[in-house]
Design a protein around this motif. Structure first.
Motif, short mmCIF file in Angstrom:
data_model
loop_
_atom_site.label_atom_id
_atom_site.label_comp_id
_atom_site.label_asym_id
_atom_site.label_seq_id
_atom_site.Cartn_x
_atom_site.Cartn_y
_atom_site.Cartn_z
N GLN A 1 0.87 -1.16 0.00
CA GLN A 1 0.00 0.00 0.00
C GLN A 1 0.91 1.21 0.00
OE1 GLN A 1 -1.72 1.03 3.80
NE2 GLN A 1 -3.74 1.24 2.89
N PRO A 2 1.12 1.88 -1.15
CA PRO A 2 2.14 2.92 -1.26
C PRO A 2 2.03 4.04 -0.22
CG PRO A 2 1.46 2.26 -3.43
CD PRO A 2 0.54 1.56 -2.45
N PHE A 3 0.84 4.43 0.16
CA PHE A 3 0.72 5.52 1.11
C PHE A 3 0.45 5.03 2.53
CE2 PHE A 3 1.26 9.38 -1.11
CZ PHE A 3 0.88 9.14 -2.42
N GLY A 4 0.58 3.75 2.73
CA GLY A 4 0.35 3.20 4.06
C GLY A 4 1.48 2.28 4.47
N ASP A 5 1.26 1.52 5.46
CA ASP A 5 2.30 0.65 6.00
C ASP A 5 2.06 -0.82 5.73
OD1 ASP A 5 2.41 2.77 8.91
OD2 ASP A 5 3.62 2.85 7.08
N ARG A 6 1.00 -1.13 5.04
CA ARG A 6 0.66 -2.54 4.88
C ARG A 6 1.38 -3.18 3.70
NH1 ARG A 6 -5.69 -2.69 4.89
NH2 ARG A 6 -5.39 -0.67 3.89
N LYS A 7 1.94 -4.35 3.98
CA LYS A 7 2.60 -5.16 2.98
C LYS A 7 2.19 -6.60 3.23
CE LYS A 7 6.70 -2.20 3.27
NZ LYS A 7 8.16 -2.17 3.53
N TYR A 8 1.87 -7.30 2.18
CA TYR A 8 1.51 -8.71 2.30
C TYR A 8 2.40 -9.53 1.38
CZ TYR A 8 -2.83 -6.76 4.26
OH TYR A 8 -3.75 -6.07 5.01
N TYR A 9 2.72 -10.73 1.82
CA TYR A 9 3.56 -11.63 1.04
C TYR A 9 2.90 -12.98 0.92
CZ TYR A 9 7.39 -8.34 2.08
OH TYR A 9 8.18 -7.22 2.20
N THR A 10 3.09 -13.62 -0.20
CA THR A 10 2.74 -15.04 -0.29
C THR A 10 3.69 -15.75 0.66
OG1 THR A 10 1.97 -14.86 -2.55
CG2 THR A 10 2.68 -17.03 -1.82
N ASP A 11 3.18 -16.70 1.41
CA ASP A 11 3.96 -17.32 2.49
C ASP A 11 5.33 -17.81 2.05
OD1 ASP A 11 1.14 -18.85 4.27
OD2 ASP A 11 1.98 -16.82 4.29
N SER A 12 5.43 -18.37 0.86
CA SER A 12 6.68 -18.98 0.42
C SER A 12 7.80 -17.96 0.20
CB SER A 12 6.45 -19.79 -0.85
OG SER A 12 5.89 -18.99 -1.86
N PHE A 13 7.44 -16.67 0.18
CA PHE A 13 8.45 -15.64 -0.06
C PHE A 13 8.81 -14.85 1.19
CE2 PHE A 13 8.36 -16.57 -4.38
CZ PHE A 13 7.07 -16.63 -4.83
N LYS A 14 8.09 -15.08 2.25
CA LYS A 14 8.37 -14.36 3.51
C LYS A 14 9.77 -14.69 4.00
CE LYS A 14 3.58 -14.10 5.08
NZ LYS A 14 2.59 -14.55 6.09
N GLY A 15 10.49 -13.66 4.39
CA GLY A 15 11.83 -13.86 4.91
C GLY A 15 12.92 -13.79 3.87
#
Length: 125
Positions: free
Chosen positions: A53-67
């Protein structure tokens, strides 16, 4: 009209890193928007990697890419990046940047994005 231009792809050995960039041209950043990275490997369906979310703080990842992968934006908000670390052979794919102006709710669903870049190739071998 909106254009998304990806860069930063290339060839890297397993365990290496790459940083992809997506430049959003003619993008109205004063309205709600969301952006994301997707990828498509040969013979496979396109899959979501991360969304922001460019103007916010939210980021989501597909589980396999986290980390391993990190999505971020620059201060000007017209560039998002994807830092990819500890790359594996199976990360070989064409990586696409996507954007939408309907809402600022981040989404990992490709059907919820209207604008797409041409893609940048990442080869890990």
């Amino acid at each position: 009209h909106v254009q998304l231009v990806e860069s930063g792809g290339g060839s890297v050995q397993p365990g290496g890193s790459l940083n992809l960039s997506c430049l959003a041209l003619w993008f109205p950043y004063d309205v709600n928007n969301r952006m994301g990275w997707f990828r498509q490997a040969p013979g496979k369906k396109r899959e979501a990697v991360a969304t922001i979310q460019p103007f916010g703080d939210r980021k989501y990842y597909t589980d396999s890419f986290k980390g391993r992968f990190t999505i971020s934006q620059d201060d000007a908000k017209n560039i998002i990046t994807l830092q990819m670390d500890n790359l594996k052979d199976e990360d070989t794919a064409t990586y696409y940047c996507a954007a939408d102006l309907v809402t600022d709710e981040p989404s990992l669903l490709e059907t919820q994005y209207y604008y797409w870049g041409q893609g940048t190739q990442v080869t890990v071998s």
